[in-house]
Structures are given as C-alpha cells and as structure tokens.
Design a protein around this motif. Sequence first.
Motif, mmCIF file in Angstrom:
data_model
loop_
_atom_site.group_PDB
_atom_site.id
_atom_site.type_symbol
_atom_site.label_atom_id
_atom_site.label_comp_id
_atom_site.label_asym_id
_atom_site.label_seq_id
_atom_site.Cartn_x
_atom_site.Cartn_y
_atom_site.Cartn_z
ATOM 1 N N MET A 1 0.845 -1.199 0.000
ATOM 2 C CA MET A 1 0.000 0.000 0.000
ATOM 3 C C MET A 1 0.882 1.252 0.000
ATOM 4 S SD MET A 1 -3.473 0.543 1.041
ATOM 5 C CE MET A 1 -4.324 2.062 1.134
ATOM 6 N N MET A 2 0.433 2.253 -0.676
ATOM 7 C CA MET A 2 1.204 3.484 -0.802
ATOM 8 C C MET A 2 1.132 4.327 0.464
ATOM 9 S SD MET A 2 0.067 6.731 -2.821
ATOM 10 C CE MET A 2 0.568 6.410 -4.426
ATOM 11 N N LYS A 3 2.222 4.986 0.754
ATOM 12 C CA LYS A 3 2.243 5.876 1.916
ATOM 13 C C LYS A 3 1.398 7.108 1.639
ATOM 14 C CE LYS A 3 6.911 4.663 3.260
ATOM 15 N NZ LYS A 3 8.281 5.154 3.348
ATOM 16 N N ARG A 4 0.707 7.558 2.667
ATOM 17 C CA ARG A 4 -0.138 8.742 2.554
ATOM 18 C C ARG A 4 0.690 9.966 2.148
ATOM 19 N NH1 ARG A 4 -5.140 10.632 4.819
ATOM 20 N NH2 ARG A 4 -4.994 12.854 5.238
ATOM 21 N N SER A 5 1.908 10.073 2.686
ATOM 22 C CA SER A 5 2.760 11.230 2.377
ATOM 23 C C SER A 5 3.137 11.268 0.900
ATOM 24 C CB SER A 5 4.015 11.223 3.248
ATOM 25 O OG SER A 5 4.775 10.053 2.987
ATOM 26 N N THR A 6 3.276 10.093 0.260
ATOM 27 C CA THR A 6 3.605 10.050 -1.162
ATOM 28 C C THR A 6 2.448 10.591 -1.994
ATOM 29 O OG1 THR A 6 4.965 8.104 -0.762
ATOM 30 C CG2 THR A 6 4.343 8.543 -3.036
ATOM 31 N N LEU A 7 1.246 10.145 -1.700
ATOM 32 C CA LEU A 7 0.075 10.643 -2.423
ATOM 33 C C LEU A 7 -0.091 12.147 -2.215
ATOM 34 C CD1 LEU A 7 -2.398 10.115 -4.178
ATOM 35 C CD2 LEU A 7 -3.683 9.701 -2.093
ATOM 36 N N ALA A 32 -14.261 20.524 -13.713
ATOM 37 C CA ALA A 32 -12.813 20.297 -13.608
ATOM 38 C C ALA A 32 -12.439 19.897 -12.187
ATOM 39 C CB ALA A 32 -12.049 21.549 -14.040
ATOM 40 N N GLU A 33 -13.032 20.548 -11.196
ATOM 41 C CA GLU A 33 -12.745 20.205 -9.794
ATOM 42 C C GLU A 33 -13.182 18.777 -9.492
ATOM 43 O OE1 GLU A 33 -14.722 23.313 -7.640
ATOM 44 O OE2 GLU A 33 -13.225 24.807 -8.218
ATOM 45 N N ASP A 34 -14.356 18.383 -9.976
ATOM 46 C CA ASP A 34 -14.825 17.014 -9.787
ATOM 47 C C ASP A 34 -13.890 16.014 -10.463
ATOM 48 O OD1 ASP A 34 -17.003 17.978 -8.387
ATOM 49 O OD2 ASP A 34 -18.415 17.751 -10.063
ATOM 50 N N LEU A 35 -13.452 16.350 -11.665
ATOM 51 C CA LEU A 35 -12.564 15.460 -12.404
ATOM 52 C C LEU A 35 -11.191 15.350 -11.747
ATOM 53 C CD1 LEU A 35 -13.524 16.363 -16.065
ATOM 54 C CD2 LEU A 35 -13.879 14.168 -14.922
ATOM 55 N N VAL A 36 -10.706 16.434 -11.145
ATOM 56 C CA VAL A 36 -9.432 16.368 -10.417
ATOM 57 C C VAL A 36 -9.564 15.381 -9.262
ATOM 58 C CG1 VAL A 36 -7.892 17.651 -8.860
ATOM 59 C CG2 VAL A 36 -8.534 18.636 -11.056
ATOM 60 N N GLN A 37 -10.668 15.468 -8.532
ATOM 61 C CA GLN A 37 -10.884 14.542 -7.422
ATOM 62 C C GLN A 37 -10.952 13.099 -7.922
ATOM 63 O OE1 GLN A 37 -10.559 15.509 -4.259
ATOM 64 N NE2 GLN A 37 -10.141 17.477 -5.203
ATOM 65 N N GLU A 38 -11.663 12.887 -9.016
ATOM 66 C CA GLU A 38 -11.763 11.545 -9.594
ATOM 67 C C GLU A 38 -10.389 11.052 -10.061
ATOM 68 O OE1 GLU A 38 -13.346 7.945 -10.945
ATOM 69 O OE2 GLU A 38 -14.165 9.434 -9.564
ATOM 70 N N THR A 39 -9.613 11.938 -10.670
ATOM 71 C CA THR A 39 -8.279 11.585 -11.143
ATOM 72 C C THR A 39 -7.401 11.117 -9.988
ATOM 73 O OG1 THR A 39 -8.390 13.143 -12.992
ATOM 74 C CG2 THR A 39 -6.186 12.501 -12.248
ATOM 75 N N PHE A 40 -7.386 11.880 -8.907
ATOM 76 C CA PHE A 40 -6.520 11.518 -7.787
ATOM 77 C C PHE A 40 -7.072 10.330 -6.989
ATOM 78 C CE2 PHE A 40 -4.502 15.442 -8.946
ATOM 79 C CZ PHE A 40 -3.164 15.117 -8.794
ATOM 80 N N TYR A 41 -8.363 10.121 -7.030
ATOM 81 C CA TYR A 41 -8.924 8.911 -6.428
ATOM 82 C C TYR A 41 -8.434 7.685 -7.207
ATOM 83 C CZ TYR A 41 -12.133 5.157 -5.292
ATOM 84 O OH TYR A 41 -12.653 3.949 -4.942
ATOM 85 N N ARG A 42 -8.530 7.764 -8.544
ATOM 86 C CA ARG A 42 -8.044 6.663 -9.388
ATOM 87 C C ARG A 42 -6.539 6.484 -9.219
ATOM 88 N NH1 ARG A 42 -11.281 7.348 -15.173
ATOM 89 N NH2 ARG A 42 -13.389 7.299 -14.291
ATOM 90 N N ALA A 43 -5.818 7.583 -9.114
ATOM 91 C CA ALA A 43 -4.370 7.510 -8.920
ATOM 92 C C ALA A 43 -4.042 6.816 -7.602
ATOM 93 C CB ALA A 43 -3.756 8.908 -8.957
ATOM 94 N N TYR A 44 -4.796 7.130 -6.574
ATOM 95 C CA TYR A 44 -4.588 6.507 -5.261
ATOM 96 C C TYR A 44 -4.683 4.991 -5.360
ATOM 97 C CZ TYR A 44 -5.514 4.988 -0.493
ATOM 98 O OH TYR A 44 -5.461 4.338 0.701
ATOM 99 N N TYR A 50 3.864 3.194 -10.375
ATOM 100 C CA TYR A 50 4.501 4.136 -11.284
ATOM 101 C C TYR A 50 5.694 4.804 -10.649
ATOM 102 C CZ TYR A 50 0.581 3.107 -14.114
ATOM 103 O OH TYR A 50 -0.326 2.421 -14.860
ATOM 104 N N LYS A 51 6.719 5.027 -11.489
ATOM 105 C CA LYS A 51 7.936 5.689 -11.037
ATOM 106 C C LYS A 51 7.752 7.197 -11.106
ATOM 107 C CE LYS A 51 10.871 1.943 -12.505
ATOM 108 N NZ LYS A 51 11.486 1.340 -13.634
ATOM 109 N N ASP A 52 8.499 7.897 -10.291
ATOM 110 C CA ASP A 52 8.351 9.346 -10.163
ATOM 111 C C ASP A 52 8.502 10.098 -11.486
ATOM 112 O OD1 ASP A 52 7.504 11.038 -8.176
ATOM 113 O OD2 ASP A 52 9.532 11.783 -7.756
ATOM 114 N N GLU A 53 9.489 9.719 -12.311
ATOM 115 C CA GLU A 53 9.719 10.474 -13.544
ATOM 116 C C GLU A 53 8.616 10.241 -14.578
ATOM 117 O OE1 GLU A 53 11.905 6.567 -13.961
ATOM 118 O OE2 GLU A 53 11.830 8.130 -12.433
ATOM 119 N N LYS A 54 7.808 9.199 -14.403
ATOM 120 C CA LYS A 54 6.737 8.892 -15.344
ATOM 121 C C LYS A 54 5.364 9.296 -14.817
ATOM 122 C CE LYS A 54 9.350 6.441 -18.188
ATOM 123 N NZ LYS A 54 9.679 6.865 -19.507
ATOM 124 N N ILE A 55 5.294 9.854 -13.640
ATOM 125 C CA ILE A 55 4.007 10.085 -12.984
ATOM 126 C C ILE A 55 3.155 11.152 -13.687
ATOM 127 C CG2 ILE A 55 4.733 11.787 -11.268
ATOM 128 C CD1 ILE A 55 2.488 8.857 -10.491
#
Length: 171
Positions: A1-7, A32-44, A50-55
């Motif tokens: 599981m990913m660290k909260r600080s990384t997200l 756009a605000e809703d989509l940002v939330q959806e994007t970061f939810y999916r990212a979570y 994923y590696k940092d340089e490709k994020i």
Amino acid sequence: MMKRSTLESVYRKYMPEVYRYLRTLCGEEAAAEDLVQETFYRAYLHLENYKDEKIKPWLFRVAYNAFIDMKRKESRSITSSDDFFHNLPDDDRKGPESVILQKEARDTLQDWISKLPDLQKQALILYDLHQFSYQESADIMGIALSHFKILLFRARQQLRKIRERNDRDER
C-alpha cells in the motif's frame, strides 16, 4: 500500500497542472474540480505501480480517461467557458496596457481553441500548452504517435485558418 505522504506530495506537485488541463478540456470550473478529485482517487488506487519520472504523463492519462468517462455520461456537448485564460498568472512587472493586450490575446486564443474538434483540441492542449512530448501526448490520448502528429498538424492548420479569417474580417 502506498504511503499517505507520497500521495499528498504527488497531489501538491501535480494538482494545479492537472486542474488547468481538465479546466481547458471541459470549460467548467465545477466539472474540472470534480474530475481532479476523480483523477486523484483513481491515482490513489494504482499509484504505487509508477515511477516518479513517469508520474505526470500517467496522471494526465488518468485525467483524460476520467474526462472521457464524464463526457460519455453526458448527453449534451460540453461548451467552453471564456474565463480559463483569465486565470493564468500575469507578470506583475508589466504595465496595464500590456496586461490588457495579453488578456485579449488569451481570450481570442481560448475562443479559437474552443472551435477545434475535440481530438485536435486535446492534441494542441497537451503538446503546446502543457509541453508534453509527442510520444507522451500520444500515450495520454491512447493513440498512435503518427495519429497524434496528424491531429496536432490539423489543429495548428485550423488555428491558422481561423486567424487568417479573423485578420480578413478586421480589415
């Protein structure tokens, strides 16, 4: 599981760019605000793969997919709001005339971009406004590199035609 600080660090670093990208695509702040939330939810859900340089390109791909999903759900077409380019930062050292001229140029450009077909608009936004490489842009859109280059070429060609028509109308 990913660290909260990384997200949190990924969110702080890339959220403004993801928001501007989605804001340009959909033309509405709330969407756009809703989509940002959806994007970061999916990212979570998938970020640890994923590696940092490709994020950044990956996040834009996730954002684009969220946008496409939203668009599929809507029965009407998305209209573009005029005020996106008003919110871009201006250089405070410029005089009032320069700021006004810059604002008019942004308004005009936003109007011209909004007239492009969706895929051409997408190609132009990714490559010219967000400065992704050809390959990164094609990957974000999920298309072949050759198809991306054609879309970008056609978008620029359309903008040139729109500008030429505008110049003729002003004479």
